[in-house]
Design an enzyme around this catalytic site. Structure first.
Site, PDB file in Angstrom:
ATOM      1  N   GLU A 192      -7.629  15.481  22.432  1.00  0.00           N
ATOM      2  CA  GLU A 192      -6.682  14.708  21.638  1.00  0.00           C
ATOM      3  C   GLU A 192      -5.324  14.928  22.314  1.00  0.00           C
ATOM      4  OE1 GLU A 192      -7.111  12.574  19.270  1.00  0.00           O
ATOM      5  OE2 GLU A 192      -4.962  12.404  19.548  1.00  0.00           O
ATOM      6  N   CYS A 242       2.224  13.990  17.813  1.00  0.00           N
ATOM      7  CA  CYS A 242       1.664  13.058  18.807  1.00  0.00           C
ATOM      8  C   CYS A 242       1.701  11.653  18.264  1.00  0.00           C
ATOM      9  CB  CYS A 242       0.287  13.430  19.305  1.00  0.00           C
ATOM     10  SG  CYS A 242      -0.646  14.469  18.275  1.00  0.00           S
ATOM     11  N   GLU A 291       5.799  10.706  27.457  1.00  0.00           N
ATOM     12  CA  GLU A 291       5.918  11.407  26.177  1.00  0.00           C
ATOM     13  C   GLU A 291       7.019  12.462  26.270  1.00  0.00           C
ATOM     14  OE1 GLU A 291       2.580  13.886  24.726  1.00  0.00           O
ATOM     15  OE2 GLU A 291       2.872  12.880  22.802  1.00  0.00           O
TER      16      GLU A 291
END
Ligand code: UN1
Length: 495
Positions: free
Chosen positions: A252, A286, A387
């Protein structure tokens, strides 16, 4: 809030033990630098001992009826609920998120545990007719063995629950490495599991760093399943390291989630959704919204309102009742976040607000960054592609719906997405066309509930999902069973 910093140990085979090498590391509060505790800095030897204990415990745990395993998990849920305040307070000190969000993190673990406790009485397989007479066919879920659990610091109670709880209900045993930024929470999690009645060796905790502990878990031949929530880079390294043993690897990873705001959106609602998704948990989710894709007819209005609201947000320690935004996790994160402000400026984006380390009022003791909004961002700029994992969001102007979808999808990640619109046709097209594992309509990009699959497409993962029924696929293997009660040899596809 301060309590005396304690020295903690690993938990292996039901015993509290130091690391074999005797080394330690400290956990510090990101808000104040206060020491939370001293933890064993473990190495491969400690992992090996934990795997040995987990392997041994697996022999009997896999035979405990699943409803009984579920009952233990149910007691764990109740214990976590009982300790919710205490856990939330520890979380706000050790991880930094504001107290209400810390309560939400704990609540997510409670919800997950109650949900998965019920799975103990389901774990459904299938029965199906046979092509031959006097024959019975079925498929059942089987546990796999020792599961290596490697978790991040941003949801220090919720994410361990997403992994450990279903792993246990399915009949596996666990070697758990909590994030080295939040070991005290990892340790409390395991203490409560043990108090709920999880037998010795079924869950083991080994504290330390990825390169020592994580790496050994991933390479250990007797750990057939590894589940990791972390960065894309770590995910790739884990897949490579696990390849030799053909392990089941559940990943993940990152997100670069976009919120689309169409010209017919309820702007006030959109502003609230964006602020919550971009700056909640200081952007360290996230699922955080690090891109806002706005129709040109509402772009200026939206930008103005967002900047004004962001500038009203109060920074401070998460335990103070008027704090909106807590610290980021550590110095390295602060430096990385600031480096993206510089990257954005160099790329020609317009810094509308924030863009600096927050100081004064005692903030210097911790790692605080001002909520940061960039305007005039082009979709290909690095601040719109990579990110950042901090309180930074990028406003991108688009001309129409199709361009909005193209921009939203024009990234390597695929975790969460959102659209604000009052047009039901566009909402349905967005639900179909946004290439993410999660899509929200008229809400921000965060807020996943535990009974639906959680995970993403593209580089966010490798095709698995956690939470909901989908989690069972990570922690079980299918077995097909054929029972022939004809008393004679029947040959499939031949007789
Ligand atoms: C994460 O950021 O890794 O939907 C998990 C959400 C939370 C979970 C986030 N329930 O944002």
């Amino acid at each position: 809030m301060a309590t005396a910093a304690r020295t903690f140990q690993n938990f292996i085979g039901g015993e509290w033990v130091d690391a074999a090498g005797g080394e330690t590391f400290e956990s510090l509060s990101p808000a104040t630098g206060e020491a939370i505790g001293t933890f064993p800095r473990s190495g491969p030897e400690d992992v090996d001992r934990a795997v040995e204990a987990a392997k041994e415990a697996y022999r009997s745990w896999r035979l405990v009826p699943a409803p009984k395993r579920g009952e233990i998990v149910f007691r764990f849920a109740a214990l976590v609920a009982e300790h919710k305040q205490e856990l939330a307070q520890l979380m706000t000190r050790e991880m930094g998120k504001v107290i209400a969000e810390a309560g939400g993190d704990v609540q997510e673990a409670i919800d997950m545990s109650y949900y998965m406790a019920g799975e103990g009485r389901r774990l459904h397989g299938q029965t199906t007719p046979s092509e031959l007479p006097d024959k019975f066919n079925m498929s059942v879920r089987m546990p796999i063995g020792v599961v290596g659990v490697i978790t991040p610091w941003n949801f220090p109670i919720a994410i361990p629950s997403w992994k450990i709880v279903p792993a246990l209900v399915c009949g596996n045993t666990v070697v758990f490495k909590p994030a080295n930024d939040t070991p005290a929470l990892g340790e409390r999690f395991v203490e409560l599991l043990s108090e709920a009645g999880v037998p010795p060796g079924v869950v083991n905790v080994v504290h330390g760093f990825g390169r020592d502990v994580g790496d050994r878990i991933v390479r250990h031949p007797d750990v057939p399943v590894v589940t990791l929530t972390g960065s894309r880079e770590t995910g790739v390294a884990v897949l490579e390291a696990a390849a030799d043993h053909l392990k089941h690897v559940h990943l993940e990873l990152g997100g670069k989630n976009g919120i689309i705001v169409m010209e017919d959106a309820d702007l006030e609602l959109a502003v609230e959704g964006i602020l919550w998704s971009a700056f909640g948990t200081s952007g360290q989710r996230c699922t955080a919204a690090s891109r806002v894709i706005a129709h040109e007819r509402v772009y200026d209005e939206l930008a103005g309102r967002l900047v004004a609201a962001a500038e009203r947000m109060r920074l401070g320690p998460g335990w103070e009742p008027d704090t909106d935004v807590g610290p980021v996790i550590n110095r390295k994160a602060l430096d990385k976040i600031h480096s993206y402000t510089e990257i954005g400026q160099d790329e020609g984006a317009r810094l509308l607000t924030g863009g600096e380390v927050a100081t004064g009022n005692g903030l210097d003791r911790g790692f605080f960054y001002r909520p940061t909004i960039f305007g005039d961002v082009e979709p290909q700029m690095r601040i719109a592609q990579e990110e950042i994992f901090g309180p930074t969001t990028a406003l991108i102007r688009v001309r129409d719906f199709d361009e909005a979808i193209r921009v939203a999808n024009g990234i390597r990640f695929g975790l969460s997405s959102a659209i604000f619109t009052r047009d039901v046709n566009r909402a349905f097209r967005a639900m179909r066309d946004l290439e993410t594992g999660i899509t929200y309509v008229n809400a921000g990009t965060t807020g996943a509930e535990v009974h639906l699959p959680f995970g993403g497409t593209k580089d966010t993962g490798n095709g698995h999902r956690e939470a909901g029924q989908a989690a069972l696929d990570v922690f079980t293997e299918w077995k097909s069973i054929y029972v022939d009660y004809s008393g004679r040899l029947q040959r499939a596809q031949i007789d």
